[in-house]
Write an enzyme that holds these catalytic residues in place. Structure first.
Site, PDB file in Angstrom:
ATOM      1  N   PHE A 128      20.502 -36.699 -34.822  1.00 13.29           N
ATOM      2  CA  PHE A 128      19.465 -37.295 -35.901  1.00 13.29           C
ATOM      3  C   PHE A 128      19.842 -37.017 -37.210  1.00 13.29           C
ATOM      4  CE2 PHE A 128      15.168 -37.244 -37.864  1.00 13.29           C
ATOM      5  CZ  PHE A 128      14.767 -38.394 -37.324  1.00 13.29           C
ATOM      6  N   ASP A 200      18.933 -28.122 -31.611  1.00  9.63           N
ATOM      7  CA  ASP A 200      17.810 -28.670 -31.947  1.00  9.63           C
ATOM      8  C   ASP A 200      17.022 -29.255 -30.757  1.00  9.63           C
ATOM      9  OD1 ASP A 200      16.158 -30.735 -32.569  1.00  9.63           O
ATOM     10  OD2 ASP A 200      17.036 -31.085 -34.716  1.00  9.63           O
ATOM     11  N   TYR A 225       5.435 -32.465 -32.547  1.00 11.88           N
ATOM     12  CA  TYR A 225       4.391 -33.632 -32.612  1.00 11.88           C
ATOM     13  C   TYR A 225       4.920 -34.856 -31.700  1.00 11.88           C
ATOM     14  CZ  TYR A 225       8.381 -34.904 -36.110  1.00 11.88           C
ATOM     15  OH  TYR A 225       9.372 -35.142 -36.890  1.00 11.88           O
ATOM     16  N   LYS A 226       6.393 -34.475 -31.101  1.00 13.63           N
ATOM     17  CA  LYS A 226       7.023 -35.145 -29.808  1.00 13.63           C
ATOM     18  C   LYS A 226       6.336 -35.045 -28.802  1.00 13.63           C
ATOM     19  CE  LYS A 226      10.718 -36.495 -32.801  1.00 13.63           C
ATOM     20  NZ  LYS A 226      11.874 -36.077 -33.458  1.00 13.63           N
ATOM     21  N   ARG A 374      14.356 -48.369 -27.395  1.00  7.48           N
ATOM     22  CA  ARG A 374      14.273 -46.844 -26.966  1.00  7.48           C
ATOM     23  C   ARG A 374      13.002 -46.570 -26.321  1.00  7.48           C
ATOM     24  NH1 ARG A 374      14.207 -41.621 -30.633  1.00  7.48           N
ATOM     25  NH2 ARG A 374      12.204 -42.383 -31.288  1.00  7.48           N
TER      26      ARG A 374
HETATM   27  C1  LIG Z   1      12.342 -35.868 -34.677  1.00  2.84           C
HETATM   28  C2  LIG Z   1      13.618 -35.012 -35.199  1.00  2.84           C
HETATM   29  C3  LIG Z   1      13.834 -34.324 -36.269  1.00  2.84           C
HETATM   30  C4  LIG Z   1      12.264 -34.368 -37.447  1.00  2.84           C
HETATM   31  O1  LIG Z   1      12.632 -33.699 -38.466  1.00  2.84           O
HETATM   32  P1  LIG Z   1      11.511 -33.498 -39.358  1.00  2.84           P
HETATM   33  O2  LIG Z   1      11.676 -32.305 -40.520  1.00  2.84           O
HETATM   34  O3  LIG Z   1      10.211 -33.382 -38.481  1.00  2.84           O
HETATM   35  O4  LIG Z   1      11.047 -34.812 -39.957  1.00  2.84           O
HETATM   36  C5  LIG Z   1      14.779 -33.662 -36.733  1.00  2.84           C
HETATM   37  N1  LIG Z   1      15.638 -33.633 -35.843  1.00  2.84           N
HETATM   38  C6  LIG Z   1      15.818 -34.206 -34.380  1.00  2.84           C
HETATM   39  C7  LIG Z   1      16.861 -34.221 -33.617  1.00  2.84           C
HETATM   40  C8  LIG Z   1      14.682 -35.184 -34.308  1.00  2.84           C
HETATM   41  O5  LIG Z   1      14.616 -35.914 -33.045  1.00  2.84           O
END
Ligand SMILES: *Cc1c(COP(=O)(O)O)cnc(C)c1O
Length: 415
Positions: A128, A200, A225-226, A374
């Site tokens: 990501f 992560d 939040y996911k 997705r």
């Molecule tokens: C959603 C996500 C993030 C989000 O990072 P934020 O700091 O909350 O914006 C980071 N890493 C991964 C792998 C994600 O899927």
């Protein structure tokens, strides 16, 4: 799944589904099939109640007293332990705070400092993006460090594990393809090479049975939040294995990470525990929303969750390939259970337009550049009939070419 799958069969699966009752905990708009809980989970009713209580009673009435009376100050560690129960971490190893991006920075800093003689950080080129951007920013702030990427500097992580590598940052489940790493094996390989691993968990916490302690993980981060459904912008979490906590130091040494924050001492002294990974005052309303969301998880067995998640994604793949055959959709998610998270991706040359047409018909997934449709599958509120219906809508959009309507080509800011 050797039987022929019909609507009656999937309805039968729904009646036998032991997680079916959890759907009532969520607010899902009528007629909507929500396949985007991997991006923003829907509102648990208990989260809305907790938010209301936090706003009206704790803030509105009790005011400053709520830091003690409502336990506001202790929320980061209390919620950390509750999340620990979902991801295989014993108490005292997780703090809920800040964003995933910031927690990646803290974890990278702490881990790199624990391997002072090693000058390379490794990450996945297909991570990501924020993981890469933060790693790049951190490496740039430490002139002796270099960032190397799997997929750019070498094909496999293993090929990058030289004696110069101090830290490896991995996405447990890839946000685009849904590829799932074997956490135990990868952790052992990285540690055998003398490096520390940061996992992560953004796309695995609340999506499958993560076992941080059993896998001997060093550090982990993730968002709430996911799949955990804490609410938009709910704070993230950071895990630091107990064995590292006294050596691990992060540079954002704010007062919440002090050993005695209310002594108001002039010099910083890191708390001798996970609290040293806190920085400053946290968004309490969001914390309380997450607190409410976590109540829903108390009755969930993560093995049951994983079993249903795989059954949902198996069904989706099977039905799309049967019903939408010949329309240029290419599966990018592994068919192998041990390599699949809780999402399914298909590429298509007109993925963006097709996703907009699906959203217009209340089947909510998302588009990931350059060409991925997705779909996230969340066992607590999705049923097998939802999967059936979603595929029927997709099939209909493809055969009628409704996605070609010009209103589906205009790009929104957030995809
Ligand atoms: C959603 C996500 C993030 C989000 O990072 P934020 O700091 O909350 O914006 C980071 N890493 C991964 C792998 C994600 O899927």
């Amino acid at each position: 799944m050797s039987q022929d799958i019909t609507l009656d069969v999937v309805r039968e699966w729904d009646t036998k589904d032991i997680l079916r009752g959890f759907r009532d905990h969520f607010v899902i708009p009528d007629g909507m099939i929500y396949l985007d809980g991997n991006s923003l989970g829907p509102a648990p009713k208990k989260a809305l109640l907790a938010l209301e209580r936090a706003a009206h009673s704790e803030w509105g009435h009790d005011l400053i007293r709520s830091w003690n009376s409502a336990g506001w100050f202790n929320l980061p560690l209390k919620l950390g332990d509750k999340i620990g129960a979902l991801i295989g971490a014993a108490e005292g190893q997780i703090a809920v705070c800040d964003s995933t991006s910031i927690n990646i920075f803290k974890a990278l800093s702490a881990a790199a400092k624990m391997r002072p003689d090693r000058k390379t950080i490794v990450a996945e080129g297909a991570s990501f993006p924020t993981d890469l951007y933060i790693a790049e920013g951190f490496a740039a702030s430490q002139p002796h460090l270099t960032l190397k990427l799997q997929g750019v500097d070498a094909d496999r992580i293993e090929d990058l594990l030289s004696p110069d590598v101090g830290v490896v940052l991995l996405n447990h489940v890839n946000y685009r393809s849904g590829y799932l790493h074997d956490m135990k094996t990868m952790t052992a390989r990285i540690q055998a090479a003398g490096a520390l691993v940061i996992w992560d968990l953004c796309h695995s916490a609340g999506a499958l049975d993560v076992e941080l302690d059993a896998c001997n993980a060093d550090f982990a981060v993730g968002c709430t939040y996911k799949y955990i459904n804490g609410g938009p912008g709910a704070p993230a979490f950071i895990y630091v294995a107990k064995r590292h906590q006294l050596q691990a130091r992060q540079p954002l040494s704010g007062w919440w990470g002090h050993a005695r924050p209310f002594a108001f001492e002039q010099q910083y002294e890191a708390a001798p525990a996970i609290a040293r990974f806190l920085c400053g005052t946290q968004p309490i309303l969001s914390m309380q929303s997450l607190n409410g969301a976590l109540e829903v998880w108390q009755g969930v067995n993560m093995k049951d969750l994983r079993t249903k998640s795989l059954a949902l994604t198996d069904l989706f793949i099977k039905l799309v390939e049967k019903r939408c055959n010949g329309y240029d959709l290419q599966l990018i998610t592994s068919r192998n259970h041990s390599e699949r998270g809780s999402q399914v991706g298909f590429t298509h040359p007109h993925a963006y337009e097709i996703m907009q047409a699906l959203i217009a018909e209340q089947v909510i997934g998302d588009f990931r550049a350059p060409d991925v449709l997705r779909f996230g599958f969340t066992p607590l509120y999705l049923g097998f009939e939802d999967v059936w219906n979603a595929v029927e809508v997709l099939h209909n959009i493809l055969i009628t070419k409704r996605w070609q309507n010009p209103r589906f080509t205009a790009k929104n800011t957030v995809t």
